[in-house]
Write an enzyme that holds these catalytic residues in place. Structure first.
Site, PDB file in Angstrom:
ATOM      1  N   LYS A 100     -13.264  -1.233   7.994  1.00 41.33           N
ATOM      2  CA  LYS A 100     -14.706  -1.004   7.805  1.00 41.33           C
ATOM      3  C   LYS A 100     -15.201  -2.148   6.929  1.00 41.33           C
ATOM      4  CE  LYS A 100     -18.408   1.557   8.461  1.00 41.33           C
ATOM      5  NZ  LYS A 100     -19.017   1.800   9.788  1.00 41.33           N
TER       6      LYS A 100
ATOM      7  N   ASP B 218     -15.535   3.018  13.312  1.00 45.05           N
ATOM      8  CA  ASP B 218     -16.404   3.848  14.158  1.00 45.05           C
ATOM      9  C   ASP B 218     -16.323   3.401  15.616  1.00 45.05           C
ATOM     10  OD1 ASP B 218     -17.627   1.487  13.322  1.00 45.05           O
ATOM     11  OD2 ASP B 218     -19.620   2.363  13.089  1.00 45.05           O
TER      12      ASP B 218
ATOM     13  N   ASP C  25      -5.036  11.727  14.921  1.00 46.79           N
ATOM     14  CA  ASP C  25      -5.297  13.045  15.513  1.00 46.79           C
ATOM     15  C   ASP C  25      -6.107  12.879  16.793  1.00 46.79           C
ATOM     16  OD1 ASP C  25      -4.031  14.500  13.495  1.00 46.79           O
ATOM     17  OD2 ASP C  25      -5.636  16.000  13.421  1.00 46.79           O
TER      18      ASP C  25
ATOM     19  N   TYR D 118      -6.229   8.022  -0.510  1.00 46.35           N
ATOM     20  CA  TYR D 118      -5.317   9.155  -0.671  1.00 46.35           C
ATOM     21  C   TYR D 118      -4.661   9.168  -2.046  1.00 46.35           C
ATOM     22  CZ  TYR D 118      -4.952  11.396   3.926  1.00 46.35           C
ATOM     23  OH  TYR D 118      -5.171  12.125   5.056  1.00 46.35           O
TER      24      TYR D 118
ATOM     25  N   ASP E  93      -5.303   8.651   9.457  1.00 47.85           N
ATOM     26  CA  ASP E  93      -5.194  10.111   9.542  1.00 47.85           C
ATOM     27  C   ASP E  93      -6.101  10.616  10.657  1.00 47.85           C
ATOM     28  OD1 ASP E  93      -4.566  12.794   8.754  1.00 47.85           O
ATOM     29  OD2 ASP E  93      -6.503  12.882   7.720  1.00 47.85           O
TER      30      ASP E  93
END
Ligand code: IPM
Ligand code: MG
Length: 357
Positions: free
Chosen positions: A190, A222, A250, A135, A246
């Protein structure tokens, strides 16, 4: 105590109004000061985060934030888009720890798209690092591709990075949050592909030595996305970087049926915080009086708990929200047959009434 009120765009003003009504109804009085932010900041002062708004946010003990973004501003250059307001506030105020709880209220079990047995009783906390990662990493931009099969073409690029101290401080927040809950922490990364996140894993593992009472596991992002819909109750606290957080937050929010129910806190090192609903500005329903104000009202409760040291007031608000759900009152986003559909301000008024009881 001073609270900066930044309603923003879309449904922001109408939902923040309801939370302000609730704050004003508490026994204790707070000094509230409002300033424009996002598209509203651009419209008023030519910038999504006007100087006066930033100064107010810095001076306040806590910030109540609505939402930013509107189709109207999508064609502006990136630096002037509404999203820059929230990114700027996070960065300028050092709000590195984002707490996003996903709790399923029993009354709303039917509103989830998942089977009730998968989600009933769900209570997880996602802790998202908020001021680092891809970001904010530099350099970024569009340049001439320096190598490979596409050499010489234009390419877009961003930089993923985490400094050791950045990982350590969010890990401490996460372990301490887990200590206050079920003492289980899942760090999402990851590490199988990204250097940044192998480093993340190594540092989190090291910080774990200071919290032997917390069970730590590591999960690839994942797999975490899959487990969140397969068996979300296996989680207690999750900690992850800005980008993965992020997305996963959600996803986690929808386990509960409505993103309209979920508050969030973004804290600095001293527990000063910005509080906002987890949902966005929903410009498509703005001004119609149908938005769900409960996430914002619950954000005000989180503010009282984490930044203003008034946990008993926070409890009162949370209990009032539970009471209106029990009464069967529902905004359209959580409406089901057999319940009573109400609008934004009716929902706010119902919470006020429950608060008085
Ligand atoms: C969020 C939002 C923001 C983010 C946007 C509006 C910049 O999606 O708070 O999750 O990506 O962090
Ligand atoms: Mg988001």
């Amino acid at each position: 105590m001073k609270i900066a009120i930044l309603p923003g765009d879309g449904i922001g003003p109408e939902i923040v109004d309801q939370a302000v009504k609730v704050l004003n109804a508490l026994d204790e009085k707070f000094e509230l000061e409002t300033a424009p932010v996002g598209g509203a900041g651009y419209a008023a002062h030519g910038h999504p985060l006007p100087e006066g708004t930033l100064a107010l946010a810095k001076a306040a003990d806590a910030i109540l934030f609505g939402a930013v973004g509107d189709f109207k501003y999508d064609t502006l250059e990136r630096a002037l888009r509404p999203e820059q307001a929230i990114l700027g506030l996070r960065k300028h105020l050092g709000l590195f720890a984002n707490l996003r709880p996903a709790i399923l209220y029993p009354e709303l079990a039917g509103a989830s798209t998942l089977k009730p047995e998968v989600v009933s009783g769900l209570d997880i906390l996602i802790i998202r690092e908020l001021t680092g990662d891809i970001y904010f990493g530099q350099p970024r931009g569009v340049r001439e591709c320096p190598d490979g099969a596409f050499k010489g073409q234009r390419e877009g690029f961003d930089t993923m990075r985490y400094a050791e101290g950045e990982i350590r401080r969010i890990a401490h927040v996460a372990f301490q949050a887990a200590q206050k809950r079920d003492k289980r922490l899942t760090s999402v990364d990851k590490a199988n592909v990204l250097e940044t996140f192998q480093f993340w894993r190594d540092i989190v593992t090291d910080v774990h030595k200071e919290y032997p009472d917390v069970a730590l596991d590591h999960m690839y992002v994942d797999n975490a996305a899959m487990q969140l819909v397969r068996a979300p109750k296996r989680f207690d606290v999750l900690v992850t970087g800005n980008m993965f957080g992020d997305i996963l937050s959600d996803q986690a929010s929808m386990l509960t049926g409505s993103i309209g129910m979920l508050p969030s806190a973004s804290l600095d090192a001293n527990n000063k915080g910005l509080y906002e609903p987890s949902h966005g500005s929903a410009p498509d329903i703005a001004g119609k009086g149908v938005a769900n104000p409960l996430a914002t009202i619950l954000s005000a409760a989180m503010m009282l708990r984490y930044s203003l040291g008034r946990p008993e007031q926070a409890d009162r608000i949370e209990n009032a929200v539970k009471a209106v759900l029990k009464q069967g009152l529902r905004t359209p986003d959580i409406y089901e047959e057999g319940t009573t559909k109400v609008g934004t301000s009716q929902m706010g008024d119902a919470v006020l009434k429950a608060l008085a009881q």
